[in-house]
Design a protein around this motif. Structure first.
Motif, short mmCIF file in Angstrom:
data_model
loop_
_atom_site.label_atom_id
_atom_site.label_comp_id
_atom_site.label_asym_id
_atom_site.label_seq_id
_atom_site.Cartn_x
_atom_site.Cartn_y
_atom_site.Cartn_z
N LEU A 14 46.91 -62.60 -114.29
CA LEU A 14 46.61 -63.68 -113.26
C LEU A 14 45.24 -63.54 -112.84
CD1 LEU A 14 48.74 -64.24 -110.08
CD2 LEU A 14 46.38 -63.62 -109.69
N LYS A 15 44.44 -64.33 -112.76
CA LYS A 15 42.94 -64.17 -112.45
C LYS A 15 42.59 -65.11 -111.27
CE LYS A 15 42.16 -63.84 -117.56
NZ LYS A 15 41.07 -64.45 -118.71
N TRP A 16 41.78 -64.60 -110.48
CA TRP A 16 41.42 -65.40 -109.32
C TRP A 16 39.86 -65.35 -109.06
CZ3 TRP A 16 39.00 -62.80 -105.35
CH2 TRP A 16 39.28 -61.55 -105.11
N ALA A 17 39.44 -66.27 -108.31
CA ALA A 17 37.82 -66.14 -108.15
C ALA A 17 37.51 -67.19 -106.81
CB ALA A 17 37.10 -66.82 -109.10
N ALA A 18 36.54 -66.96 -106.04
CA ALA A 18 36.33 -67.92 -105.04
C ALA A 18 34.81 -68.23 -105.02
CB ALA A 18 36.23 -67.13 -103.52
N VAL A 19 34.55 -69.58 -104.92
CA VAL A 19 33.18 -70.18 -105.14
C VAL A 19 32.74 -70.93 -103.71
CG1 VAL A 19 33.32 -70.30 -107.52
CG2 VAL A 19 34.26 -71.93 -106.27
N GLU A 20 31.63 -70.94 -103.56
CA GLU A 20 31.09 -71.51 -102.39
C GLU A 20 30.84 -72.84 -102.79
OE1 GLU A 20 27.96 -69.02 -101.36
OE2 GLU A 20 29.33 -67.60 -100.46
N SER A 21 30.70 -73.96 -101.94
CA SER A 21 30.19 -75.45 -102.18
C SER A 21 28.74 -75.46 -102.69
CB SER A 21 30.61 -76.38 -101.02
OG SER A 21 29.99 -75.65 -99.76
N ASN A 29 25.40 -68.27 -114.79
CA ASN A 29 25.03 -67.01 -114.29
C ASN A 29 26.22 -66.24 -114.14
OD1 ASN A 29 24.26 -64.85 -112.42
ND2 ASN A 29 22.31 -66.10 -111.90
N LYS A 30 25.97 -64.88 -114.45
CA LYS A 30 27.19 -63.88 -114.66
C LYS A 30 27.71 -63.46 -113.14
CE LYS A 30 26.02 -61.60 -119.14
NZ LYS A 30 25.81 -60.39 -119.54
N LYS A 31 26.81 -63.90 -112.20
CA LYS A 31 26.99 -63.61 -110.98
C LYS A 31 27.87 -64.81 -110.14
CE LYS A 31 23.09 -60.52 -109.91
NZ LYS A 31 21.84 -60.26 -109.10
N LEU A 32 28.22 -65.65 -110.93
CA LEU A 32 28.93 -66.73 -110.38
C LEU A 32 30.24 -66.24 -109.73
CD1 LEU A 32 29.29 -69.79 -110.22
CD2 LEU A 32 30.09 -69.83 -112.57
N TRP A 33 30.88 -65.51 -110.43
CA TRP A 33 32.34 -64.95 -110.03
C TRP A 33 32.18 -63.74 -109.26
CZ3 TRP A 33 34.49 -69.24 -110.87
CH2 TRP A 33 34.49 -70.20 -112.13
N ALA A 122 40.81 -75.50 -119.25
CA ALA A 122 39.64 -74.89 -120.15
C ALA A 122 38.61 -75.93 -120.56
CB ALA A 122 40.13 -74.15 -121.24
N LEU A 123 39.42 -77.16 -121.08
CA LEU A 123 38.74 -78.39 -121.59
C LEU A 123 37.93 -78.89 -120.25
CD1 LEU A 123 41.74 -79.96 -123.59
CD2 LEU A 123 39.51 -79.50 -124.36
N ILE A 124 38.29 -79.13 -119.29
CA ILE A 124 37.35 -79.35 -118.15
C ILE A 124 36.40 -78.63 -117.93
CG2 ILE A 124 37.30 -80.11 -115.70
CD1 ILE A 124 40.37 -80.85 -116.04
N GLY A 125 36.57 -77.30 -117.87
CA GLY A 125 35.53 -76.24 -117.86
C GLY A 125 34.31 -76.43 -118.85
N ALA A 126 34.76 -76.89 -120.01
CA ALA A 126 33.75 -76.87 -120.91
C ALA A 126 33.06 -78.26 -121.01
CB ALA A 126 34.44 -76.97 -122.64
N ARG A 127 33.60 -79.14 -120.25
CA ARG A 127 32.99 -80.44 -120.04
C ARG A 127 31.93 -80.24 -119.14
NH1 ARG A 127 31.84 -85.23 -122.58
NH2 ARG A 127 31.72 -86.96 -121.11
N ALA A 128 32.19 -79.46 -118.09
CA ALA A 128 31.44 -78.98 -116.89
C ALA A 128 30.16 -78.55 -117.46
CB ALA A 128 31.96 -78.28 -115.99
N LEU A 129 30.23 -77.85 -118.64
CA LEU A 129 29.01 -76.74 -119.11
C LEU A 129 28.42 -77.84 -120.11
CD1 LEU A 129 30.97 -73.52 -119.94
CD2 LEU A 129 28.95 -74.14 -118.03
N SER A 130 28.96 -78.75 -120.92
CA SER A 130 27.95 -79.39 -121.98
C SER A 130 28.87 -80.93 -122.28
CB SER A 130 27.78 -78.67 -123.02
OG SER A 130 29.14 -78.41 -123.77
N GLU A 267 33.49 -65.99 -119.87
CA GLU A 267 34.36 -65.69 -119.06
C GLU A 267 34.94 -66.67 -117.96
OE1 GLU A 267 34.12 -62.03 -117.23
OE2 GLU A 267 33.81 -60.77 -119.12
N GLY A 268 36.30 -66.98 -117.82
CA GLY A 268 36.44 -67.88 -116.61
C GLY A 268 36.58 -69.33 -117.10
N LEU A 269 36.81 -69.91 -118.22
CA LEU A 269 36.71 -71.34 -118.44
C LEU A 269 37.67 -71.99 -117.63
CD1 LEU A 269 34.62 -72.71 -120.23
CD2 LEU A 269 36.49 -72.75 -122.12
N VAL A 270 38.93 -71.15 -117.55
CA VAL A 270 39.99 -72.13 -116.85
C VAL A 270 39.67 -72.15 -115.48
CG1 VAL A 270 42.29 -71.71 -116.21
CG2 VAL A 270 41.76 -71.41 -118.73
#
Length: 282
Positions: A14-21, A29-33, A122-130, A267-270
């Motif tokens: 189970l993985k979790w992360a918080a991001v700011e708007s 950037n590796k510091k994203l998470w 993960a597909l959406i994450g990949a789309r966000a990148l390229s 890391e963290g494509l999902v």
């Protein structure tokens, strides 16, 4: 400034992360998470450990504006997840599933509701990148391989046992084959003049098992790349996520057909896909 809390609940972790708007979904950037963590999915079954996780996250983060999650571990786990923060009862929870719409993308899956939420995220994450023809490989408990066209179309993919599952199945279903510890084997043979690269045929049982499992994974990746070319969507990039991403990345570099491509463990494509989807949804 808004804060979004994201959960990726898999079969193993189970993985979790918080991001700011103010952050960007395309930022690598590796510091994203900066606010992130993980626990084993098995330990999440414990009420005591769930309480500890809830307390830790609530004390570490400001109250989020929204929570998004993808879960492949069943309804009971979803119920446990959504009970984590009773003090934040007014926060909306958003569940991404295989048929969750995302502007600019669609899947050719016959029944999108049967598409794994982790694969779609993960597909959406990949789309966000390229916006290129991409193979997305999640090398975890299972290995999934998906083709995403530069046009935003998911052309389908494959699911096969992950490296560990392959090795465990050999040990469990045969009388004499051992369960090989990859890292211990490679460490023991790094300085040996008799060590054989995994791109060669094994000359010991351990090497035969490790090399055979690797070859099965790489064979599927190569076949997917050939099919993509036949479909007029030749692969331009490979993203690798999951616990065995680094292993497969090193092996892929041995094959000229794939080594010419940008092949990158990430890391963290999902989680990234959950984030991008949540931004569209809210």
């Amino acid at each position: 400034m808004s804060l979004y809390l994201l959960f990726d609940v898999g079969n193993t972790r189970l993985k979790w992360a918080a991001v700011e708007s103010t952050q960007n979904t395309a930022d690598r950037n590796k510091k994203l998470w900066a606010y992130s963590g993980s626990i084993s999915s098995k330990s999440f079954q414990s009420a005591e450990l769930r309480a500890e996780l809830s307390d830790y996250i609530a004390k570490t983060l400001p109250k989020p504006d929204a929570i998004a999650f993808a879960c492949v571990a069943g309804d009971e786990v979803i119920a446990h997840l959504q009970s984590l923060f009773p003090q934040w009862s007014d926060i909306s929870w958003h569940q991404l599933t295989g048929d969750s719409p995302y502007h600019g993308m669609r899947t050719l899956y016959q029944d999108p509701s049967k598409l794994g939420a982790d694969r779609w995220a993960a597909l959406i994450g990949a789309r966000a990148l390229s916006n290129t023809n991409t193979l997305i490989i999640n090398a975890g408990t299972a290995t999934t391989i998906d083709l995403l066209g530069g046009n935003g179309v998911h052309y389908g993919g494959w699911i096969l046992p992950g490296l560990s599952l392959m090795q465990e199945s050999l040990q469990s279903n045969t009388a004499r084959l051992p369960l090989v510890n990859r890292h211990a084997h490679l460490a023991a043979n790094t300085t040996s003049t008799n060590s054989v690269p995994q791109t060669s045929l094994g000359v010991s049982t351990d090497e035969a098992i490790i090399g055979g499992c690797d070859a099965a994974q790489l064979g599927a990746i190569l076949r997917a790349a050939y099919l993509a070319k036949e479909m007029n969507h030749p692969v331009e990039r490979i993203w690798l996520d999951g616990g065995n991403a680094a292993v497969l990345a090193n092996e892929i570099k041995q094959f000229p057909e794939l080594a010419r491509l940008p092949v990158e463990p990430i890391e963290g494509l999902v989680l990234r896909g959950l984030w991008a989807w949540l931004l569209q949804k809210i």
